[in-house]
Design a protein around this motif. Structure first.
Motif, PDB file in Angstrom:
ATOM      1  N   GLY A 194       0.893  -1.239   0.067  1.00 29.65           N
ATOM      2  CA  GLY A 194      -0.007  -0.064   0.154  1.00 29.65           C
ATOM      3  C   GLY A 194       0.945   1.530  -0.024  1.00 29.65           C
ATOM      4  O   GLY A 194       0.525   2.353  -0.843  1.00 29.65           O
ATOM      5  N   GLU A 216      -4.794  -1.887 -10.814  1.00 30.34           N
ATOM      6  CA  GLU A 216      -5.197  -2.365  -9.285  1.00 30.34           C
ATOM      7  C   GLU A 216      -4.288  -3.630  -8.956  1.00 30.34           C
ATOM      8  O   GLU A 216      -4.319  -4.692  -9.459  1.00 30.34           O
ATOM      9  N   ALA A 220      -5.567  -8.222  -1.719  1.00 28.16           N
ATOM     10  CA  ALA A 220      -6.259  -7.431  -0.991  1.00 28.16           C
ATOM     11  C   ALA A 220      -5.518  -6.395   0.118  1.00 28.16           C
ATOM     12  O   ALA A 220      -4.526  -7.104   0.697  1.00 28.16           O
ATOM     13  N   LEU A 221      -5.825  -5.386   0.313  1.00 24.32           N
ATOM     14  CA  LEU A 221      -4.994  -4.672   1.408  1.00 24.32           C
ATOM     15  C   LEU A 221      -6.072  -4.371   2.469  1.00 24.32           C
ATOM     16  O   LEU A 221      -7.195  -4.444   2.495  1.00 24.32           O
ATOM     17  N   THR A 223      -8.507  -2.560   5.370  1.00 20.82           N
ATOM     18  CA  THR A 223      -9.505  -1.549   5.041  1.00 20.82           C
ATOM     19  C   THR A 223      -8.883  -0.193   5.280  1.00 20.82           C
ATOM     20  O   THR A 223      -9.236   0.723   4.445  1.00 20.82           O
ATOM     21  N   GLU A 226      -6.625   0.510   2.358  1.00 24.98           N
ATOM     22  CA  GLU A 226      -7.339   0.659   1.083  1.00 24.98           C
ATOM     23  C   GLU A 226      -8.254   2.001   1.064  1.00 24.98           C
ATOM     24  O   GLU A 226      -8.395   2.477   0.148  1.00 24.98           O
ATOM     25  N   GLN A 230      -7.844   4.853  -1.834  1.00 25.79           N
ATOM     26  CA  GLN A 230      -8.841   5.199  -2.606  1.00 25.79           C
ATOM     27  C   GLN A 230      -8.988   6.737  -2.613  1.00 25.79           C
ATOM     28  O   GLN A 230      -9.394   7.104  -3.901  1.00 25.79           O
ATOM     29  N   ARG A 248     -11.081  -5.644  -7.854  1.00 27.92           N
ATOM     30  CA  ARG A 248     -12.100  -5.628  -6.942  1.00 27.92           C
ATOM     31  C   ARG A 248     -13.355  -4.474  -7.447  1.00 27.92           C
ATOM     32  O   ARG A 248     -12.917  -3.452  -7.551  1.00 27.92           O
ATOM     33  N   THR A 251     -14.091  -1.045  -5.740  1.00 31.07           N
ATOM     34  CA  THR A 251     -13.716   0.360  -6.037  1.00 31.07           C
ATOM     35  C   THR A 251     -13.660   0.880  -7.330  1.00 31.07           C
ATOM     36  O   THR A 251     -13.334   2.036  -7.535  1.00 31.07           O
TER      37      THR A 251
END
Ligand code: ATP
Length: 305
Positions: A194, A216, A220-221, A223, A226, A230, A248, A251
């Protein structure tokens, strides 16, 4: 004195141009498996971007003739709009991004930016106009200041810091042992996926291209990360024509247009709501599948036991 300075200035400018070219290459490293044989046409001109409109018109492409990858792919992205590409693994999503960067030439059809076929412009000018936030950003074993500044080597310390702030990376850097002077990369402080992505976002903010391509991250990162990413991504896309290769679906529900790619063909296109309105569609079924896996992952299992 002047005579001494002129060549130095010349080399300075040249050096910066070469560095800029490296940034572009480096940004694309994870999209690039092979260095293909794309040549500038002898009449190639520099790309001039006015609005940043992107058009794919009946694009056909293969890596090997016996295996077509993209079959008659057409779509357009209006200036400043965001187009998301989704679809099963191997559908050809990343290939579309590579073609726009002209790492390969299409076999038929055309790709145009503001009406100009990208085959007719210099590769340098094309790649200068496009910023890429790749899945995995390569860092140099230098300090974080250097690593962010790589987006535009002439940026001042203040500009680098502002970009890091906007990319929601500044506060994190403040906690590093030596702040902006902290060496990162393989032999320095290791950054998380991240954090690396936010470095890429900060670089792109400094580069300030008319067109942004986001690949992307598959992984998964958490929350909070993320959410930071975002919000940083929204800033980097603002007012720029953007293509997102998304894994995902959560997003990209805000995208102006979503293109669903299946086996190298555009299977569906529309807004999030429009595509959900096709209950038998691929997008709707991918959405149902991802919603279920989110719900399961969110269950507080430890509390129940
Ligand atoms: P994913 O979601 O898994 O990243 P994708 O939709 O982005 O997949 P692409 O990476 O565009 O898919 O790949 C499309 C097809 O092209 C795949 O079957 C892949 O094996 C093939 N392919 C990709 N790169 C090359 C290459 N350099 N040479 C030959 N075949 C390739």
């Amino acid at each position: 004195v002047l005579q001494l300075y002129t060549p130095l200035n010349f080399f300075g400018t040249y050096y910066r141009m070469i560095q800029q070219a490296f940034i572009d290459m480096e940004n694309m490293l994870d999209l690039l498996d092979i260095q293909p044989d794309v040549q500038d046409s002898p009449f190639a001109k520099d790309l001039v971007i006015n609005n940043g409109m992107i058009e794919f018109d009946s694009v056909c492409f293969h890596y090997q003739p016996e295996r077509p990858i993209l079959k008659n792919v057409s779509f357009s992205v209006l200036p400043g709009q965001t187009l998301a590409i989704v679809g099963p693994s191997g559908a050809g999503k990343t290939t579309i991004v590579r073609l726009l960067f002209r790492f390969y030439d299409v076999q038929s059809g055309s790709i145009k930016i503001d009406g100009t076929d990208i085959n007719l412009v210099t590769q340098n000018s094309l790649r200068r106009s496009i910023g890429v936030v790749p899945q995995d950003t390569v860092l140099f074993n230098r300090d974080i200041l250097y690593n962010v500044r790589y987006g535009r080597v002439t940026a001042t310390d203040r500009e680098v810091e502002n970009a890091a702030r906007t990319a929601e990376m500044h506060e994190r850097i403040q906690t590093f042992p030596e702040g902006y002077k902290t060496v990162v990369g393989e032999r320095g402080l290791k950054l998380s996926g991240g954090e690396k992505q936010r470095v890429a976002i900060a670089r792109t903010l400094l580069k300030a291209p008319a067109i942004v391509l986001l690949d992307e991250a598959t992984s998964a990162l958490d929350t909070i990360t993320e959410r930071h990413i975002q919000s940083a991504l929204r800033t980097v896309c603002e007012g720029r024509t953007t293509i997102i290769v998304a894994h995902r679906l959560s997003t990209i529900s805000h995208a102006d247009v979503i293109v669903v790619l299946r086996d190298g063909e555009v299977a569906e296109r529309g807004s999030h709501e429009e595509l959900l309105g096709l209950p038998d569609g691929l997008y709707a079924s991918m959405w149902r599948e991802q919603s279920t896996s989110y719900t399961n992952a969110d269950k507080p299992t430890t509390l129940d036991n």
